[in-house]
Write an enzyme that holds these catalytic residues in place. Structure first.
Site, short mmCIF file in Angstrom:
data_model
loop_
_atom_site.label_atom_id
_atom_site.label_comp_id
_atom_site.label_asym_id
_atom_site.label_seq_id
_atom_site.Cartn_x
_atom_site.Cartn_y
_atom_site.Cartn_z
N SER A 22 0.86 -1.18 0.00
CA SER A 22 0.00 0.00 0.00
C SER A 22 0.90 1.23 0.00
O SER A 22 1.64 1.46 0.95
CB SER A 22 -0.89 -0.04 1.25
OG SER A 22 -1.59 1.17 1.41
N LYS A 80 -1.11 -0.92 -4.40
CA LYS A 80 -2.31 -0.14 -4.05
C LYS A 80 -1.86 1.29 -3.83
O LYS A 80 -0.91 1.52 -3.08
CB LYS A 80 -2.93 -0.74 -2.78
CG LYS A 80 -3.83 0.18 -1.96
CD LYS A 80 -4.58 -0.62 -0.91
CE LYS A 80 -4.69 0.13 0.41
NZ LYS A 80 -5.37 -0.67 1.45
N LYS A 97 -2.91 5.18 -2.60
CA LYS A 97 -3.89 5.99 -1.87
C LYS A 97 -4.30 7.15 -2.75
O LYS A 97 -3.45 7.79 -3.38
CB LYS A 97 -3.24 6.51 -0.58
CG LYS A 97 -2.91 5.41 0.42
CD LYS A 97 -4.18 4.84 1.01
CE LYS A 97 -3.89 3.87 2.14
NZ LYS A 97 -5.13 3.37 2.74
N ASP A 104 -7.14 3.19 -3.10
CA ASP A 104 -7.86 3.24 -1.82
C ASP A 104 -8.12 4.70 -1.48
O ASP A 104 -7.17 5.48 -1.32
CB ASP A 104 -7.02 2.56 -0.73
CG ASP A 104 -7.74 2.49 0.62
OD1 ASP A 104 -8.89 2.97 0.71
OD2 ASP A 104 -7.13 1.96 1.57
N GLU A 137 -11.04 0.76 -3.40
CA GLU A 137 -11.30 0.51 -1.98
C GLU A 137 -11.92 1.74 -1.32
O GLU A 137 -11.42 2.86 -1.48
CB GLU A 137 -9.97 0.14 -1.29
CG GLU A 137 -10.10 -0.25 0.17
CD GLU A 137 -8.78 -0.76 0.75
OE1 GLU A 137 -7.92 -1.26 -0.02
OE2 GLU A 137 -8.61 -0.65 1.98
N ASP A 161 -13.60 -1.39 3.16
CA ASP A 161 -12.68 -1.49 4.30
C ASP A 161 -13.42 -0.92 5.52
O ASP A 161 -14.11 -1.66 6.25
CB ASP A 161 -11.39 -0.71 3.95
CG ASP A 161 -10.39 -0.58 5.10
OD1 ASP A 161 -10.72 -0.94 6.24
OD2 ASP A 161 -9.26 -0.10 4.86
N LYS A 195 -9.55 -6.54 8.17
CA LYS A 195 -8.50 -6.18 9.13
C LYS A 195 -9.00 -6.64 10.49
O LYS A 195 -10.06 -6.20 10.94
CB LYS A 195 -8.30 -4.66 9.19
CG LYS A 195 -7.72 -4.06 7.94
CD LYS A 195 -7.51 -2.57 8.13
CE LYS A 195 -7.10 -1.94 6.81
NZ LYS A 195 -7.05 -0.47 6.91
N GLY A 232 -4.01 -3.97 6.23
CA GLY A 232 -2.97 -3.74 7.24
C GLY A 232 -3.16 -2.40 7.92
O GLY A 232 -3.84 -1.52 7.40
O1 OSB Z 1 -7.08 2.07 4.51
O2 OSB Z 1 -6.00 0.28 4.33
C1 OSB Z 1 -6.12 1.40 4.82
C2 OSB Z 1 -3.07 2.23 6.94
C3 OSB Z 1 -3.64 2.91 7.98
C4 OSB Z 1 -4.99 3.13 7.96
C5 OSB Z 1 -5.77 2.65 6.91
C6 OSB Z 1 -5.19 1.96 5.86
C7 OSB Z 1 -3.81 1.77 5.87
C8 OSB Z 1 -3.09 1.11 4.80
C9 OSB Z 1 -1.73 0.57 5.13
O3 OSB Z 1 -3.46 1.08 3.64
C10 OSB Z 1 -1.61 -0.88 4.91
C11 OSB Z 1 -0.32 -1.37 5.49
O4 OSB Z 1 0.68 -1.32 4.79
O5 OSB Z 1 -0.31 -1.80 6.66
MG MG Z 2 -8.26 0.94 3.23
#
Ligand code: OSB
Ligand code: MG
Length: 368
Positions: free
Chosen positions: A135, A161, A163, A188, A213, A238, A262, A290
């Site tokens: 991510s 992925k 953001k 995401d 996402e 999510d 998660k 994660g």
């Molecule tokens: O939306 O998946 C998410 C991290 C913190 C809060 C929300 C998210 C995330 C990540 C990081 O996308 C995923 C990771 O590398 O742990």
């Molecule tokens: Mg997410």
């Protein structure tokens, strides 16, 4: 399993590189590590909550409060026969899923050590080698993003992925596709858009993304269902999936075609497995998200990825992608985006008390 002692440690470790989402930027991770003692063994768990209530209403301070003042008193000195009994004992607290997850993990770990079995087997995992994606947060420039993606592709991660947020979306995806072609790619939004942004999603819909996402508000399953009808690209939820009940509702409404699981968000591993099983029956693939976990939470996620309906690479990644030093040994390292789950009792990695102490800001020990 008689619970004799429970410790909480607020552990803070700087990130190698900042992580930015549509909520904002973080430079370090602060999580609560749980140690649970019983029958001569110690189980470890992790509440990988954020410090601010942006992703979830929970924070380090609420997790500390709920664990110390409600959950620990419900569990301490009790003889907890099985996970169903554990779930009943914590069910007097409404919500506070990250708080429950750290304690539940420690209980699972204790039980696995007592049985001498790896957790993934206790969870009926069927896959020994799991795959990871990565991510990639919002960067200062598109050039920075492209060079980070190149590094992760070179390391062999199985999907990227990125953001997105308003102003950092279609142009960014176009640039990534132009540079890297048809790589497995998804975005995401962390709930940063509204149904009025339909033109953004229609534009994204042309880029053959694996999924989009959490585009819309965390509590809005009906808006997601409307949006899904208009898009070819699967929506993955999510934040909206807070547990088994919201998962059922999302499936019934057609709000998504994929779910990101998660453990912290859904209230632990037992709930995670229930959602996995529900989706499996409905032919909806899931994958493991994660929260920039330390090695303990990460090791649980690795074990979870062994379940058969985890059908996309997770946001699991190597410890070294986030931290110079982790609190387990050996650290979790994916090679070419793959990792084979160790066949040792517990979660397959050894927590290091010296490192927990090194990064610990404060601790609570019950009974005091
Ligand atoms: O939306 O998946 C998410 C991290 C913190 C809060 C929300 C998210 C995330 C990540 C990081 O996308 C995923 C990771 O590398 O742990
Ligand atoms: Mg997410």
């Amino acid at each position: 399993m008689k619970i004799e002692r429970i410790e909480l440690h607020v552990v803070s470790i700087p990130l190698k590189h900042f992580f930015e989402t549509s909520f904002g930027r973080v430079e370090r991770e602060v999580h609560i590590i749980v140690k649970m003692y019983g029958e001569g063994l110690v189980g470890y768990g992790e509440s990988a909550v954020m410090t601010d209530p942006s992703y979830s209403y929970e924070t380090i301070e609420t997790v500390w409060h709920i664990q110390k003042d409600f959950l620990i008193p419900a569990l301490l000195h009790k003889d907890i026969e099985d996970i169903e009994s554990f779930m009943r004992m914590v069910s007097t607290v409404r919500g506070h899923h990250f708080a429950k997850c750290g304690l539940e993990g420690a209980y699972w770990h204790l039980c696995a050590l007592q049985k001498g079995e790896p957790l993934y087997k206790m969870w009926n995992g069927t896959r020994k080698t799991i795959q990871s994606g990565v991510s990639v947060g919002i960067q200062n420039s598109i050039d920075d993003l492209l060079s980070r993606i190149k590094q992760f592709l070179d390391e062999g991660y199985k999907r990227i992925k990125i953001k997105i947020k308003p102003g950092w979306d279609v142009d960014v995806v176009r640039a990534v596709r132009k540079q890297f072609g048809n790589i497995p790619l998804m975005v995401d939004a962390n709930a940063a858009y509204t149904p009025d942004d339909i033109s953004v999603f229609e534009a994204l819909d042309e880029y053959h993304l694996m999924m989009i996402e959490q585009p819309l508000h965390f509590a809005d399953l009906t808006d997601h269902a409307e949006l899904q009808k208009k898009l070819k690209t699967p929506i993955c939820l999510d934040e909206s999936i807070s547990g088994l009940r919201t998962a059922k509702a999302a499936l019934a409404l057609g709000s998504c075609r994929v779910i990101n699981i998660k453990p912290g968000r859904v209230g632990g591993y037992y709930q995670a497995k229930k959602i996995h099983d529900l989706c499996h029956g409905a032919n909806i693939p899931v994958w493991c998200g994660g929260m920039l976990e330390f090695g303990i939470g990460r090791a649980f996620n690795v074990s979870l990825c062994s379940l058969p309906n985890f059908r996309f690479p997770g946001d699991v990644s190597s410890s070294s992608r986030y931290f110079h030093e982790d609190i387990i040994s050996p650290p979790i390292e994916f090679s070419h985006g793959e990792l084979t789950i160790p066949d040792e009792p517990g979660f397959g990695f050894q927590p290091d008390d010296n490192l927990i102490k090194k990064y610990s800001q404060r601790s609570y020990i019950a009974p005091e």
